[in-house]
Design an enzyme around this catalytic site. Structure first.
Site, PDB file in Angstrom:
ATOM      1  N   CYS A 119       0.815  -1.229   0.000  1.00 41.03           N
ATOM      2  CA  CYS A 119       0.000   0.000   0.000  1.00 41.03           C
ATOM      3  C   CYS A 119       0.843   1.272   0.000  1.00 41.03           C
ATOM      4  O   CYS A 119       0.314   2.364  -0.175  1.00 41.03           O
ATOM      5  CB  CYS A 119      -0.958   0.008   1.185  1.00 41.03           C
ATOM      6  SG  CYS A 119      -2.057  -1.405   1.215  1.00 41.03           S
ATOM      7  N   HIS A 243      -2.543   7.357   2.873  1.00 41.40           N
ATOM      8  CA  HIS A 243      -3.089   6.057   2.463  1.00 41.40           C
ATOM      9  C   HIS A 243      -4.397   5.845   3.221  1.00 41.40           C
ATOM     10  O   HIS A 243      -4.489   6.112   4.425  1.00 41.40           O
ATOM     11  CB  HIS A 243      -2.086   4.954   2.780  1.00 41.40           C
ATOM     12  CG  HIS A 243      -2.661   3.584   2.578  1.00 41.40           C
ATOM     13  ND1 HIS A 243      -3.367   3.246   1.441  1.00 41.40           N
ATOM     14  CD2 HIS A 243      -2.660   2.477   3.367  1.00 41.40           C
ATOM     15  CE1 HIS A 243      -3.773   1.987   1.542  1.00 41.40           C
ATOM     16  NE2 HIS A 243      -3.367   1.499   2.700  1.00 41.40           N
ATOM     17  N   ASN A 273     -10.102   0.228   1.669  1.00 42.96           N
ATOM     18  CA  ASN A 273      -8.661   0.275   1.415  1.00 42.96           C
ATOM     19  C   ASN A 273      -8.390  -0.324   0.031  1.00 42.96           C
ATOM     20  O   ASN A 273      -8.559  -1.518  -0.160  1.00 42.96           O
ATOM     21  CB  ASN A 273      -7.941  -0.506   2.520  1.00 42.96           C
ATOM     22  CG  ASN A 273      -6.437  -0.530   2.339  1.00 42.96           C
ATOM     23  OD1 ASN A 273      -5.913  -0.163   1.289  1.00 42.96           O
ATOM     24  ND2 ASN A 273      -5.730  -0.974   3.376  1.00 42.96           N
TER      25      ASN A 273
HETATM   26  N1  COA Z   1     -17.155  -6.960  12.913  1.00 44.30           N
HETATM   27  C1  COA Z   1     -17.306  -7.156  14.226  1.00 44.30           C
HETATM   28  N2  COA Z   1     -16.305  -7.499  15.053  1.00 44.30           N
HETATM   29  C2  COA Z   1     -15.079  -7.629  14.498  1.00 44.30           C
HETATM   30  C3  COA Z   1     -14.852  -7.445  13.122  1.00 44.30           C
HETATM   31  C4  COA Z   1     -15.951  -7.091  12.327  1.00 44.30           C
HETATM   32  N3  COA Z   1     -15.835  -6.878  10.991  1.00 44.30           N
HETATM   33  N4  COA Z   1     -13.530  -7.643  12.867  1.00 44.30           N
HETATM   34  C5  COA Z   1     -12.950  -7.938  14.026  1.00 44.30           C
HETATM   35  N5  COA Z   1     -13.887  -7.949  15.025  1.00 44.30           N
HETATM   36  C6  COA Z   1     -13.732  -8.240  16.447  1.00 44.30           C
HETATM   37  C7  COA Z   1     -12.479  -9.002  16.745  1.00 44.30           C
HETATM   38  O1  COA Z   1     -12.684 -10.375  16.513  1.00 44.30           O
HETATM   39  C8  COA Z   1     -12.286  -8.666  18.202  1.00 44.30           C
HETATM   40  O2  COA Z   1     -13.077  -9.509  18.949  1.00 44.30           O
HETATM   41  P1  COA Z   1     -12.552 -10.109  20.349  1.00 44.30           P
HETATM   42  O3  COA Z   1     -12.278  -8.912  21.207  1.00 44.30           O
HETATM   43  O4  COA Z   1     -13.696 -10.941  20.802  1.00 44.30           O
HETATM   44  O5  COA Z   1     -11.319 -10.887  20.005  1.00 44.30           O
HETATM   45  C9  COA Z   1     -12.833  -7.266  18.337  1.00 44.30           C
HETATM   46  O6  COA Z   1     -13.593  -7.022  17.146  1.00 44.30           O
HETATM   47  C10 COA Z   1     -11.791  -6.174  18.468  1.00 44.30           C
HETATM   48  O7  COA Z   1     -10.742  -6.475  17.592  1.00 44.30           O
HETATM   49  P2  COA Z   1      -9.517  -5.516  17.443  1.00 44.30           P
HETATM   50  O8  COA Z   1      -8.591  -6.114  16.439  1.00 44.30           O
HETATM   51  O9  COA Z   1      -8.970  -5.099  18.735  1.00 44.30           O
HETATM   52  O10 COA Z   1     -10.257  -4.230  16.841  1.00 44.30           O
HETATM   53  P3  COA Z   1      -9.621  -2.921  16.363  1.00 44.30           P
HETATM   54  O11 COA Z   1     -10.272  -1.774  17.009  1.00 44.30           O
HETATM   55  O12 COA Z   1      -8.120  -2.973  16.331  1.00 44.30           O
HETATM   56  O13 COA Z   1     -10.109  -2.871  14.829  1.00 44.30           O
HETATM   57  C11 COA Z   1      -9.209  -3.324  12.675  1.00 44.30           C
HETATM   58  C12 COA Z   1      -9.739  -3.912  13.963  1.00 44.30           C
HETATM   59  C13 COA Z   1      -8.769  -4.461  11.752  1.00 44.30           C
HETATM   60  C14 COA Z   1     -10.286  -2.498  12.026  1.00 44.30           C
HETATM   61  C15 COA Z   1      -7.985  -2.406  13.009  1.00 44.30           C
HETATM   62  O14 COA Z   1      -7.107  -3.091  13.874  1.00 44.30           O
HETATM   63  C16 COA Z   1      -7.231  -1.968  11.806  1.00 44.30           C
HETATM   64  O15 COA Z   1      -7.760  -1.253  10.978  1.00 44.30           O
HETATM   65  N6  COA Z   1      -5.938  -2.363  11.692  1.00 44.30           N
HETATM   66  C17 COA Z   1      -5.137  -1.990  10.562  1.00 44.30           C
HETATM   67  C18 COA Z   1      -5.516  -2.799   9.361  1.00 44.30           C
HETATM   68  C19 COA Z   1      -4.968  -2.224   8.099  1.00 44.30           C
HETATM   69  O16 COA Z   1      -5.007  -1.032   7.916  1.00 44.30           O
HETATM   70  N7  COA Z   1      -4.471  -3.073   7.206  1.00 44.30           N
HETATM   71  C20 COA Z   1      -3.976  -2.670   5.945  1.00 44.30           C
HETATM   72  C21 COA Z   1      -2.703  -1.936   6.070  1.00 44.30           C
HETATM   73  S1  COA Z   1      -2.212  -1.271   4.540  1.00 44.30           S
END
Ligand code: COA
Length: 319
Positions: A119, A243, A273
């Site tokens: 990315c 990004h 994304n």
């Molecule tokens: N809907 C509902 N719950 C979800 C979910 C969804 N689509 N995806 C994940 N969860 C749950 C998880 O399973 C977790 O449950 P648990 O606490 O029972 O284990 C809970 O939500 C919290 O997960 P967590 O990973 O702490 O949430 P977060 O606030 O970090 O948000 C992302 C998750 C993926 C949105 C976030 O971490 C993120 O955006 N990370 C960067 C990803 C990225 O940008 N990737 C590309 C880079 S170029």
């Protein structure tokens, strides 16, 4: 810096002279995911800022559509292009490079190659284009195109809701008066590979929370490097084109950089994304809505799997 036949130093810089975008027709809303996965519109919107994304097309077809629009916007015909750089993480074939297919679809002149820095790739490609222009290339078509829906497990709620397909392109041309690329910063930390990767033929695997934390850190460090490199301060930045992965990542980075969100171009609510496409999509949205004025200072900032990062500061000047 080059010298002319009188031994006087001359500048051979670059500037952005055109832009274009392409998004597939199929809109996938948060409600569509809510209907078939254990997730909700509320969760996706609050945690990511994403409301819908587009699925469809091939990396080459989207790239060609965006490239064609960028050429038109720059007032060029394809044969006037000396180099095509396609940033992509999702090439249509293992070989040849997808840029070969795009070259044939568009009829561009000169060479063509793919660049993969995940990315962060689009800003890597801008920097490479700037370097090629310094070496004598006149016009470079830089395209970011990705079809991430093909490498995303649509039954995995933790990744499915994040990614979409799309393309964006810019034309960069030689500027004999002033280099509009004021500074750049490219980086990679390969030890972070396990937190976001995709095997051949497989789906993306991601440790979301780790990626989030590292993304904020590298964005802030990289942005600070280019701001300092251009001898500017955060106050001088007129527009940030980050990004588009997660609104909370952008908000956290902006807060640390002391740059208000009003000075930031956001399209992720409509696109998700789109990897290499996200920065040129956000650039086009800003340019098309008249947010970019002659002489304004634009900070481009990318990060992605690798973990890679890339920033550049551009003085906006289409003329
Ligand atoms: N809907 C509902 N719950 C979800 C979910 C969804 N689509 N995806 C994940 N969860 C749950 C998880 O399973 C977790 O449950 P648990 O606490 O029972 O284990 C809970 O939500 C919290 O997960 P967590 O990973 O702490 O949430 P977060 O606030 O970090 O948000 C992302 C998750 C993926 C949105 C976030 O971490 C993120 O955006 N990370 C960067 C990803 C990225 O940008 N990737 C590309 C880079 S170029």
């Amino acid at each position: 810096m080059a010298t002319n036949d009188k031994g006087i130093m001359t500048i051979r810089g670059s500037r952005i002279t055109g832009w274009g975008t392409a998004l597939p027709d199929q809109i996938v809303t948060n409600a569509d995911f809510e209907a078939r996965l254990d997730t909700s519109d509320k969760w996706i919107t609050e945690r990511t800022g994403i409301r819908e994304r587009r699925f469809g097309g091939t990396t080459a077809s989207l790239a060609a559509e965006a490239g064609k629009m960028a050429l038109k916007s720059a007032g060029l015909v394809p044969s006037e292009i000396d180099l095509l750089i396609l940033s992509t993480t999702t090439p249509d074939l293992t070989t040849p490079a997808t840029s070969s297919v795009v070259q044939d679809l568009l009829g561009t002149g000169g060479g063509a190659f793919d660049l993969n820095a995940a990315c962060a790739g689009f800003v890597y490609a801008m920097v490479v284009a700037g370097g090629m222009i310094k070496m004598g290339t006149n016009r470079v078509l830089v395209i970011g195109s990705d079809t991430l829906s093909k490498i995303t497990d649509q039954n995995d709620r933790s990744t499915a809701v994040l990614f979409g397909d799309g393309a964006g392109a810019i034309v960069m041309e030689a500027d004999p008066v002033e280099d509009k690329i004021l500074s750049y910063d490219l980086g990679v930390d390969g030890s972070a590979m396990p937190i976001l990767y995709c095997n051949h033929g497989g789906y993306m695997t991601m440790e979301g929370r780790e990626v989030f934390k590292k993304a904020v850190r590298v964005m802030v460090e990289s942005a600070k490097n280019v701001i300092e490199g251009a001898k500017l301060t955060s106050d001088d930045i007129d527009l940030v084109i980050p990004h588009q992965a997660n609104l909370r990542i952008i908000e956290a980075a902006n807060q640390r950089l002391k740059i208000p969100m009003e000075k930031t171009s956001i399209v992720l609510d409509k696109t998700g994304n789109t990897s290499s496409a996200s920065i040129p999509l956000a650039l086009a949205a800003a340019a098309d809505s008249g947010r970019l004025k002659e002489g304004e200072i634009v900070l481009f900032c990318g990060f992605g799997a690798g973990m890679t990062w890339s920033s550049t500061i551009v003085k906006w000047s289409k003329e």
